[in-house]
Design a protein around this motif. Structure first.
Motif, PDB file in Angstrom:
ATOM      1  N   ASP A  55      -1.996  21.547   2.208  1.00  0.00           N
ATOM      2  CA  ASP A  55      -1.532  21.286   3.561  1.00  0.00           C
ATOM      3  C   ASP A  55      -0.473  20.470   3.075  1.00  0.00           C
ATOM      4  N   LEU A  56      -0.285  20.024   1.920  1.00  0.00           N
ATOM      5  CA  LEU A  56       0.575  18.896   1.939  1.00  0.00           C
ATOM      6  C   LEU A  56       1.292  19.673   0.495  1.00  0.00           C
ATOM      7  N   LEU A  57       1.646  20.981   0.606  1.00  0.00           N
ATOM      8  CA  LEU A  57       2.672  21.455   0.025  1.00  0.00           C
ATOM      9  C   LEU A  57       3.913  20.551   0.757  1.00  0.00           C
ATOM     10  N   PRO A  58       5.479  20.957  -0.090  1.00  0.00           N
ATOM     11  CA  PRO A  58       6.399  20.473   0.356  1.00  0.00           C
ATOM     12  C   PRO A  58       6.487  21.767   1.702  1.00  0.00           C
ATOM     13  N   ARG A  59       7.511  20.980   2.146  1.00  0.00           N
ATOM     14  CA  ARG A  59       7.663  21.436   3.561  1.00  0.00           C
ATOM     15  C   ARG A  59       8.390  22.352   3.729  1.00  0.00           C
ATOM     16  N   ASP A  60       8.741  23.113   2.950  1.00  0.00           N
ATOM     17  CA  ASP A  60       9.924  24.047   3.431  1.00  0.00           C
ATOM     18  C   ASP A  60       8.790  25.884   3.476  1.00  0.00           C
ATOM     19  N   GLU A  61       7.246  25.129   2.504  1.00  0.00           N
ATOM     20  CA  GLU A  61       6.304  26.323   1.845  1.00  0.00           C
ATOM     21  C   GLU A  61       5.707  25.846   3.278  1.00  0.00           C
ATOM     22  N   VAL A  62       5.574  24.628   3.736  1.00  0.00           N
ATOM     23  CA  VAL A  62       4.856  24.822   5.088  1.00  0.00           C
ATOM     24  C   VAL A  62       5.196  25.310   6.410  1.00  0.00           C
ATOM     25  N   ALA A  63       6.757  25.125   6.571  1.00  0.00           N
ATOM     26  CA  ALA A  63       7.615  25.739   7.810  1.00  0.00           C
ATOM     27  C   ALA A  63       7.328  27.014   7.444  1.00  0.00           C
ATOM     28  N   MET A  85      -3.090  27.611   5.226  1.00  0.00           N
ATOM     29  CA  MET A  85      -2.809  27.318   3.952  1.00  0.00           C
ATOM     30  C   MET A  85      -2.973  27.724   2.870  1.00  0.00           C
ATOM     31  N   PHE A  86      -4.400  28.265   2.984  1.00  0.00           N
ATOM     32  CA  PHE A  86      -4.664  28.341   1.802  1.00  0.00           C
ATOM     33  C   PHE A  86      -4.369  29.805   1.163  1.00  0.00           C
ATOM     34  N   ASN A  87      -4.127  30.741   2.110  1.00  0.00           N
ATOM     35  CA  ASN A  87      -3.181  31.777   2.020  1.00  0.00           C
ATOM     36  C   ASN A  87      -1.141  31.538   0.747  1.00  0.00           C
ATOM     37  N   TYR A  88      -0.897  30.767   1.263  1.00  0.00           N
ATOM     38  CA  TYR A  88      -0.173  30.906   1.069  1.00  0.00           C
ATOM     39  C   TYR A  88       0.895  29.881   0.106  1.00  0.00           C
ATOM     40  N   ILE A  89      -0.126  29.864  -1.212  1.00  0.00           N
ATOM     41  CA  ILE A  89      -0.480  28.423  -2.473  1.00  0.00           C
ATOM     42  C   ILE A  89       1.166  29.322  -2.957  1.00  0.00           C
ATOM     43  N   LEU A  96       0.447  -0.891   0.032  1.00  0.00           N
ATOM     44  CA  LEU A  96      -0.144   0.224  -0.121  1.00  0.00           C
ATOM     45  C   LEU A  96       1.334   1.009  -0.171  1.00  0.00           C
ATOM     46  N   GLN A  97       0.471   2.260  -0.362  1.00  0.00           N
ATOM     47  CA  GLN A  97       1.298   3.817  -1.143  1.00  0.00           C
ATOM     48  C   GLN A  97       0.270   4.813  -0.099  1.00  0.00           C
ATOM     49  N   ARG A  98       1.173   5.952   0.203  1.00  0.00           N
ATOM     50  CA  ARG A  98       0.475   6.550   0.719  1.00  0.00           C
ATOM     51  C   ARG A  98       0.801   7.812   1.050  1.00  0.00           C
ATOM     52  N   ASP A  99      -0.309   9.037   1.019  1.00  0.00           N
ATOM     53  CA  ASP A  99       0.304  10.536   0.277  1.00  0.00           C
ATOM     54  C   ASP A  99       1.143  11.132   0.923  1.00  0.00           C
ATOM     55  N   PHE A 100       1.963  12.357   0.423  1.00  0.00           N
ATOM     56  CA  PHE A 100       3.243  12.616   1.539  1.00  0.00           C
ATOM     57  C   PHE A 100       3.056  14.077   0.639  1.00  0.00           C
ATOM     58  N   GLY A 101       3.406  14.874   1.325  1.00  0.00           N
ATOM     59  CA  GLY A 101       4.218  16.275   0.813  1.00  0.00           C
ATOM     60  C   GLY A 101       4.628  16.351  -0.350  1.00  0.00           C
ATOM     61  N   GLY A 102       3.917  17.032  -1.754  1.00  0.00           N
ATOM     62  CA  GLY A 102       5.016  17.353  -2.864  1.00  0.00           C
ATOM     63  C   GLY A 102       4.894  15.859  -4.113  1.00  0.00           C
ATOM     64  N   HIS A 103       4.407  14.655  -2.925  1.00  0.00           N
ATOM     65  CA  HIS A 103       4.088  13.983  -4.030  1.00  0.00           C
ATOM     66  C   HIS A 103       3.079  13.636  -4.655  1.00  0.00           C
ATOM     67  N   ARG A 104       3.336  13.751  -6.155  1.00  0.00           N
ATOM     68  CA  ARG A 104       1.999  14.277  -7.092  1.00  0.00           C
ATOM     69  C   ARG A 104       1.024  13.118  -6.521  1.00  0.00           C
ATOM     70  N   TYR A 105       1.595  11.566  -6.630  1.00  0.00           N
ATOM     71  CA  TYR A 105       0.742  10.519  -6.506  1.00  0.00           C
ATOM     72  C   TYR A 105       0.999   9.864  -4.781  1.00  0.00           C
ATOM     73  N   ALA A 106      -0.037   8.861  -4.586  1.00  0.00           N
ATOM     74  CA  ALA A 106       0.094   8.355  -3.575  1.00  0.00           C
ATOM     75  C   ALA A 106       0.972   7.024  -3.527  1.00  0.00           C
ATOM     76  N   ARG A 107       2.532   7.419  -3.088  1.00  0.00           N
ATOM     77  CA  ARG A 107       3.706   6.809  -3.845  1.00  0.00           C
ATOM     78  C   ARG A 107       4.342   6.592  -2.118  1.00  0.00           C
ATOM     79  N   LEU A 108       4.118   6.524  -0.645  1.00  0.00           N
ATOM     80  CA  LEU A 108       4.824   5.788   0.311  1.00  0.00           C
ATOM     81  C   LEU A 108       5.060   4.271   0.685  1.00  0.00           C
ATOM     82  N   ALA A 109       5.557   3.731   0.253  1.00  0.00           N
ATOM     83  CA  ALA A 109       6.020   2.594   0.633  1.00  0.00           C
ATOM     84  C   ALA A 109       5.981   2.800   2.312  1.00  0.00           C
TER      85      ALA A 109
END
Lengths: 251, 600, 258
Positions: B307-315, B273-277, B119-132
Motif C-alpha cells: 500500500d505504501l509503494l511509491p505514488r506512481d505505482e499505486v496510482a 496492491m499485492f498484485n501490483y508489486i 516524532l517521525q511517521r511512515d510514508f510511501g517509498g521511505h525505508r524508515y519512518a522519517r516524516l516529521a
C-alpha cells in the motif's frame, strides 16, 4: 475605505433572539426568587434541613446557627451575610458573564448581530474591570461549600438518630452540584495548572488540570443545573417549614 | 494601456512566491544582508504549502536510529527511477534534518516521541519512518512558522500582487512587472536577482489537488526569458484524491492514512496492491497480508506493505482496478483505516482528514471506508537549476521548490516536497543574495519594454472577440485530463496539441467584463498564458518521451526504455518557438551509485 | 465550472450575492444549476463562469485548509468552501455577503490588512538555550495545548464576528482580536519560549476589551476553543500578574515568568 454598506442589525435569518430571551427569563426568575427568599428571614430551616440560601447561618438569632459570628444586635436576614459570596462568584463567572453580556446588555445579543450600545470598553474600566477578582470569589466559596456538605451530613441526623429523607438527598445533590460548579470554574482550572508552561515537570498538577479541564468543558451545563437545583432546594425546605408538604422518609 | 502609470520598487533580491520555498529563500536572502521582497499572489500564509498534510522527510533517526542521509538518498533516487539529479538528491538528504530543526528553533511544534524528540511517521517509498509531522497538517505548521519568522525579521511582503513577466537587461534578470490584484494597478520591481518559488502547474488538469494559484507562472516566465525546463512530462498523480461528491473531486487524501495503517481495497474487498508489486521493489515489499500487517509494528523483520509503494505505482494500480471493473460506485477504490485503527487513534493522527470527509462527503472515516482515486498533484519537472546554487541558465534567476525540476526524477516520494522547499529555498536565497551582493546596482527597465508588457497585460479589457476566460480554462483542463492524463498515447497527445493551439488562438481573443479592481476574470485571462505554455511543454515532452517511467505512462510504450533512462527531456523557447531535446543527466559518482544499487 | 450546466438533476441554487465596492452596492440575485455535494464556493464559481466573470471572491484550496474564502452566508460568518448547499432548505434563497468588519474592496473581497498589521506587533518566539546534548526536548503533553492553537488557518472569521471591532470600529487601534490572543497564547504556553507578553496583552493587545461572549469560538472552522483555551487562560495569567496581590506574593501559582 469603508465596510460593506448593509444597514441591517443582522442578516441572520434564524431565531438568534431565542437564546438571549431564555437566558433573561431563566436568570430573571432566579434573581427575583432568590432575592425574595433571602429577604424572608424565616422558614429556611426544617429540621434537619437548612436552606442553602441561609447556610452557613452566622447570626445568633438564626433558626439554625452554623457559627455564631454575629450577635443578637444583628436582626436582618442572615442570608445577606453570606449570599454575596455565591452571588459574586456567579456574577463574575466567565460563563455567566457571557450569558448576561449577551442577553441583558445586548453586547452582542448574538453572534453577527449588532451591539445595542454605540460605545464599548469591555472589561477595561470600572465597573467591569472588577470581573478580574473572580478567583477571590472562588476561594471564598470553598468554606461555603464545606458548610453545605456539613449541612448535607447533618441532614442524616433526625433528632439524634440516623435517617434518610428526600431532603437529605436534595441537600447532598445540592452540595455535589455546587462543588462541581466551583471546581469546574475557569479560575480553578488556571490555579490547578493553567499557569504552567511545562506539565512534564509537574505530573500531579497536570493530572488535576486535566480533570478540571474535562469538568470545565461542561461548566455552562453545570452552572445552570446547580443554579436551578439550589433554588429548588430552598423551595423544598421552605415548603417543609411552612408545613405545606411533608418530608418523604426512606429510613 | 501603453503609458499606463506604475509604481516602482528597488530591491536586491525579489522572491516570487510565498510558500515554503519562497519564504525560506526570502529569510535567507534577508539574513545575508540583502534588501529583500517577497511577492505572493494570495494573502500571506495561503500558499499551496498550507495544504501539505503528511510531513517533512528528513533522516533524523529519531524513531529508527538506522536511518541516515544515505538511506534517504537511496529512497529518493529509487523512487525517482534514477532520473533524479543525483547531486540535488544528495544535498537534499544531507541538509533536510537541519532545516527541520531550524523550524523548531523558530517555534514549530512537531509531534513528539516519548523521549521528547520529533516524532517521525511512515510514508510511501521511505525505508524508515522519517516524516516529521504535526498530525495531518504539517504544511500549515511549516508555512505559519516561516511566515511568522519572515514577519518578525521585517521582510517586505507584497500580498495579492501577481508577477506577470520578468524584466531583462543585458542578458541578465533586472526585475519583474506585474499588478496588484486588489487595485489592478501595475507595479515594477527593479532588482539584481529574482528567485522563482511559484510552485507547480496542476491547474492545467481537471482533477487536481492544486489550488488556482498553480498556474505554472514560474515555468512560463522562466521559459520566456530563456531558461530551460526539464522533464515536464513527469506529472505525479497522487493515488488518493477524493472522488465523491463531484464538487470535491481531486481534493487530497493524505498518504498518512496509509502510513498510519489504512489499506486499499477494491470493490470485491481485495487488497489488490499485492498484485501490483513491480520487480524493482519486490525485494523490499511484503507479498502477503500477514507480513504487511506485521511490518507496522516490526520493521526489522518484515517487509513494507505494498500500500505504501511509491505514488506512481499505486496510482497506476488504482487506475487499472477501476478499468477492470473492480472500482467503487463513483469510480475509485476504497481506502479503509476504520477496520484497523480505533476512532481515538484516527482522530488524533488524522484530524483534518476526519473533518474533510465528514463535512464535505458525509463520510465518517472512523467508521467507513473512503472512496479515493488518482488526482493531479505535483509536477516533477520544472525549471532546470544548478544543484549547488539553484541557479537557472539565466544570470540572476534562481528557482526553488516545485517550480524547479531535477530533485525528484521520474516520481516524487511523499514528504520529499516539504524538505525540498526548505533545503533548496535556503540555497536559492543564499545564492541569489551572493549574486546580488556582487552585482551592479539594479537598472530601471526600458520604457518601451514596460509599454510592451503593459499592453499585453491590459489587452483582455479591449474588445477582441468576446472569448470567456473561464470557458477556455475549463476546456484546457478537460483536454489535459482526457488526452494527457495518467495514461497517455501518441494519437491522443497529438490531438491535445491541436486543441492547445486552438485555445491559444482563443486566448488571444479573450474579453473580460468589469474593471481592473479585483477582477478574477481578468486575473484568469492573464494566467492562461502560463497555463497554456506549461500544457504545451508537458504535452511536447510527453510525446518525445517514448517510454513509461514514474510519472509518465505511455499506453503505446508501456515499458521503460534505457534510451530514456539517463536523459532529461528538455523544453526551451527560442525566438517564440518551443523545442524539445534529450540531454544527458549528470553522471553519478561511483560511491553514490553503490548506495543506490545496494540490495537491502 | 461551466460543465455544471450540463450535469445535475435540474435542481437550482438561488443566490443573493453582494455586488459593489466601498462607494456602494446591492444584493443581486443569481440562479445556477445545483450538483450533488456542492458547497457555497462552487456556486459562486458557477456564477462567475456563467453570469458575472468579474465577481470578486478570494479563495485558494477549497478544502477548508487555507482560510481564504471567508464570507457571511445567511448572516453567519463561514468558510464558503465548507458550507454545503444541502444544509439549506431546497428552494431557499441564500444570501452571501462579504465579511462586515473589514473595509470592502469589491463584491465578496475585503481588505484584511488590519490582521497583518496586528501580526507585526506580536513579540516573536524567543527560545531558551538547547539541552546539554544539543537537542530540543519537548513532551507531547506540554505541546498538546499549543498544537490546538497552531491549527488556526487565519480565516479571520473570529476577527470578523468579534463585536469589539465589528460594531465599534474605533476600538481597532487598541484591540488585537481573538486570532492574535490565540497566537499570543501559543507563544506564552510554548514550553521553550522565554519572552513575556502579559503587559503587551493587557495594554497594546487590549485583552480587557474581550467580554468573553464566545462568538469567536462559535465561528471557528477549526473548532479551536478560542475563549476557553486561549483567551480565558490569558486573562487569568493577566489577573495573576496585575490584579492578584496574593498570587504575586506567593509567586508559586503564577506563570513561568512571574
Amino acid at each position: 475605505m469603508s465596510t460593506v454598506a448593509i444597514d441591517k442589525r443582522t442578516l441572520r435569518q434564524d431565531t438568534w433572539w431565542l437564546e438571549p430571551m431564555l437566558v433573561v427569563l431563566g436568570l430573571g426568575c432566579f434573581a427575583i426568587y432568590s432575592t425574595w427568599a433571602a429577604l424572608q428571614n424565616g422558614n429556611y430551616y426544617a429540621a434537619p434541613y437548612l436552606s442553602p440560601f441561609y447556610s452557613p447561618c452566622l447570626a445568633i438569632n438564626c433558626e439554625h446557627v452554623s457559627v455564631p459570628l454575629f450577635g443578637s444586635w444583628y436582626n436582618w436576614s442572615p442570608a445577606i451575610l453570606i449570599l454575596w459570596i455565591p452571588g459574586g462568584f456567579r456574577l463574575t463567572c466567565y460563563y455567566y458573564r457571557k450569558a448576561y453580556y449577551r442577553s441583558f446588555f445586548w453586547s452582542p445579543p448574538a453572534c453577527a448581530v449588532r451591539d445595542a450600545a454605540s460605545g464599548y470598553s469591555g472589561e477595561t474600566r470600572f465597573p467591569f474591570i472588577l470581573q478580574n477578582i473572580h478567583r477571590y470569589f472562588f476561594w471564598a466559596s470553598l468554606p461555603i461549600l464545606a458548610f453545605l456538605w456539613w449541612d448535607a451530613i447533618i441532614a442524616f441526623n433526625f433528632g439524634g438518630s440516623f435517617g434518610l429523607g428526600l431532603g437529605t438527598l436534595v441537600l447532598i445533590t445540592n452540595a455535589a452540584l455546587l462543588s462541581l460548579y466551583s471546581f469546574s470554574c475557569h479560575s480553578c482550572r488556571h490555579l490547578c495548572g493553567g499557569g504552567l508552561n511545562s506539565f512534564k515537570a509537574a505530573p500531579g498538577r497536570y493530572k488535576t488540570w486535566g480533570i478540571v479541564t474535562k469538568l470545565n468543558e461542561k461548566h455552562m451545563q453545570i452552572a445552570w443545573t446547580s443554579l436551578v437545583w439550589v433554588g429548588l432546594t430552598d423551595v423544598y425546605v421552605r415548603l417543609l417549614a411552612h408545613g405545606v408538604i411533608q418530608d418523604l422518609r426512606f429510613i | 494601456m501603453a503609458g499606463d502609470s506604475y509604481e516602482t520598487h528597488e530591491y536586491d533580491v525579489v522572491v516570487v512566491g510565498a510558500g515554503g520555498a519562497g519564504l525560506r529563500a526570502g529569510i535567507e536572502a534577508h539574513d545575508k544582508g540583502c534588501k529583500t521582497a517577497i511577492i505572493c499572489k494570495s494573502l500571506l500564509g495561503k500558499a499551496h504549502t498550507v495544504m501539505a498534510e503528511g510531513g517533512i522527510a528528513a533522516a533524523m533517526g529519531n524513531v529508527w536510529p538506522e536511518d541516515n542521509w544515505k538511506v534517504h538518498f537511496r529512497d529518493t533516487m529509487r523512487g525517482g527511477k534514477l532520473l533524479n539529479n543525483w547531486r540535488m538528491a544528495q544535498i537534499h538528504a544531507q541538509q533536510a534534518p537541519d532545516r527541520v530543526l531550524e523550524l523548531e528553533e523558530w517555534g514549530a511544534l512537531f509531534d513528539r516521541t516519548d523521549e521528547g524528540l520529533i516524532l517521525q511517521r511512515d510514508f510511501g517509498g521511505h525505508r524508515y519512518a522519517r516524516l516529521a509531522h504535526v498530525g495531518d497538517r504539517t504544511g500549515l505548521e511549516m508555512i505559519r512558522t516561516l511566515q511568522q519568522r519572515a514577519v518578525s525579521l521585517g521582510i517586505d511582503v507584497f500580498m495579492e500582487c501577481n508577477v506577470q513577466h520578468l524584466l531583462m537587461n543585458d542578458g541578465r534578470v533586472s526585475g519583474a512587472i506585474g499588478y496588484w490584484r486588489e487595485s489592478g494597478e501595475l507595479i515594477v520591481f527593479n532588482c539584481k536577482a529574482v528567485v522563482l518559488a511559484t510552485g507547480g502547474s496542476g491547474k492545467c488538469w481537471q482533477v487536481t489537488s492544486n489550488s488556482w494559484e498553480y498556474s505554472g507562472d514560474g515555468m512560463g516566465m522562466a521559459m520566456e526569458v530563456g531558461a530551460d525546463l526539464i522533464d515536464m512530462e513527469k506529472v505525479q498523480f497522487h493515488p488518493t484524491g477524493m472522488v465523491w461528491p463531484p464538487s470535491v473531486r481531486g481534493i487530497l487524501v493524505t498518504e498518512g492514512v496509509r502510513g498510519d495503517g489504512g489499506t486499499l481495497l477494491n470493490s470485491e474487498g481485495e487488497r489488490f496492491m499485492f498484485n501490483y508489486i513491480p520487480e524493482f521493489f519486490k525485494a523490499e515489499t511484503a507479498d502477503n497480508e500477514t507480513e504487511a500487517d506485521a511490518w507496522y509494528q516490526d520493521k526489522k523483520n518484515n517487509r513494507r506493505t505494498p500500500d505504501l509503494l511509491p505514488r506512481d505505482e499505486v496510482a497506476r494500480a488504482i487506475n487499472s482496478e477501476v478499468k477492470a471493473g473492480r472500482g467503487t460506485e463513483h469510480g475509485g477504490v476504497y481506502l479503509d483505516i476504520a477496520n484497523r485503527r480505533d476512532a481515538d487513534y484516527i482522530m488524533r493522527r488524522l484530524p483534518s482528514m476526519y473533518h474533510q470527509f465528514k463535512e464535505l462527503a458525509d463520510v465518517d472515516i472512523t467508521k467507513e471506508a473512503m472512496e479515493v482515486g488518482p488526482t493531479c498533484h505535483y509536477i516533477m519537472g520544472g525549471v532546470r537549476v544548478d544543484a549547488d546554487t539553484s541557479a537557472t541558465a539565466v544570470p540572476g534567476l534562481y528557482a526553488a521548490g516545485e517550480v524547479a525540476g531535477g530533485l525528484h526524477g521520474a516520481n516524487r516520494l511523499g514528504g520529499n516536497s516539504l524538505s525540498d522547499l526548505l533545503v533548496f529555498g535556503r540555497i536559492a536565497g543564499e545564492s541569489a543574495a551572493d549574486y546580488a551582493l556582487g552585482a551592479a546596482a539594479a537598472t530601471a527597465p526600458a520604457p518601451a519594454e514596460v509599454d510592451r508588457l503593459t499592453t499585453l497585460m491590459l489587452e483582455p479589457f479591449t474588445d477582441r472577440g468576446g472569448e470567456n476566460p473561464y470557458a477556455i480554462h475549463g476546456d484546457l483542463q478537460r483536454t489535459m485530463h482526457n488526452l494527457v492524463g495518467i495514461i497517455r498515447t501518441e494519437s491522443e497527445m497529438l490531438k491535445a496539441m491541436e486543441e492547445i493551439a486552438v485555445y491559444k488562438e482563443r486566448a488571444a481573443r479573450v474579453k473580460v467584463e468589469g474593471g481592473r479592481r479585483f477582477n478574477p476574470g481578468w486575473h484568469l485571462a492573464l494566467d492562461l498564458k502560463n497555463l497554456l505554455a506549461v500544457a504545451e511543454a508537458a504535452t511536447l515532452s510527453a510525446l518525445e518521451c517514448k517510454e513509461s517511467r514514474g510519472g509518465h505512462t505511455r499506453d503505446d510504450y508501456p515499458d521503460p526504455d534505457p534510451r530514456f533512462g539517463s536523459v532529461n527531456v528538455v523544453t526551451r523557447k527560442h525566438n517564440g518557438t518551443v523545442s524539445v531535446s534529450l540531454e544527458p543527466l549528470p553522471e553519478m559518482p561511483e560511491e553514490l551509485r553503490k548506495i543506490v544499487e545496494e540490495q537491502v | 465550472m461551466a460543465e455544471a450546466a450540463v450535469a445535475g438533476n435540474g435542481a437550482e441554487a438561488k443566490m443573493r450575492v453582494w455586488r459593489g465596492d466601498a462607494s456602494g452596492g446591492e444584493f443581486r440575485d443569481y440562479t445556477v444549476p445545483l450538483e450533488e455535494g456542492m458547497v457555497v464556493l462552487d456556486v459562486i464559481h458557477s456564477i462567475q463562469a456563467m453570469h458575472a466573470g468579474d465577481l470578486a471572491v478570494r479563495w485558494n484550496c477549497k478544502a477548508g485548509k487555507c482560510g481564504s474564502c471567508s464570507a457571511e452566508v445567511n448572516g453567519k460568518p463561514r468558510l464558503m468552501c465548507m458550507t454545503r448547499m444541502n444544509t439549506f432548505e431546497p428552494g431557499e434563497t441564500i444570501t452571501v455577503a462579504p465579511i462586515q468588519t473589514f473595509p470592502l474592496v469589491r463584491d465578496l473581497v475585503t481588505d484584511v490588512s488590519y490582521n497583518y498589521e496586528k501580526a507585526k506587533t506580536i513579540p516573536p518566539f524567543k527560545p531558551k538555550p538547547k539541552e546539554a546534548d544539543g537537542t530540543r526536548r519537548m513532551y507531547q503533553e506540554d505541546i498538546d495545548r499549543v498544537q490546538e492553537f497552531h491549527k488556526c488557518i487565519e480565516c479571520y472569521l473570529c476577527q470578523d464576528v468579534c463585536h469589539v471591532i465589528r460594531d465599534h470600529n474605533e476600538n481597532k487601534p487598541s484591540f488585537a482580536g481573538p486570532r492574535f490572543f490565540v497566537r499570543v497564547a501559543s507563544l506564552e504556553m510554548h514550553p521553550l519560549d522565554t519572552d513575556d507578553r502579559l503587559e503587551f496583552l493587557r495594554n497594546e493587545a487590549g485583552l480587557g476589551f474581550c467580554n468573553i461572549t464566545k462568538c469567536c469560538t462559535e465561528v471557528c472552522p477549526e473548532h479551536i476553543k478560542i475563549t476557553d483555551n486561549s483567551i480565558i487562560p490569558m486573562k487569568e495569567r493577566v489577573v495573576t500578574r496585575f490584579y492578584d496581590p496574593i498570587a504575586r506574593l506567593l509567586g508559586a501559582l503564577g506563570g513561568k515568568k512571574s
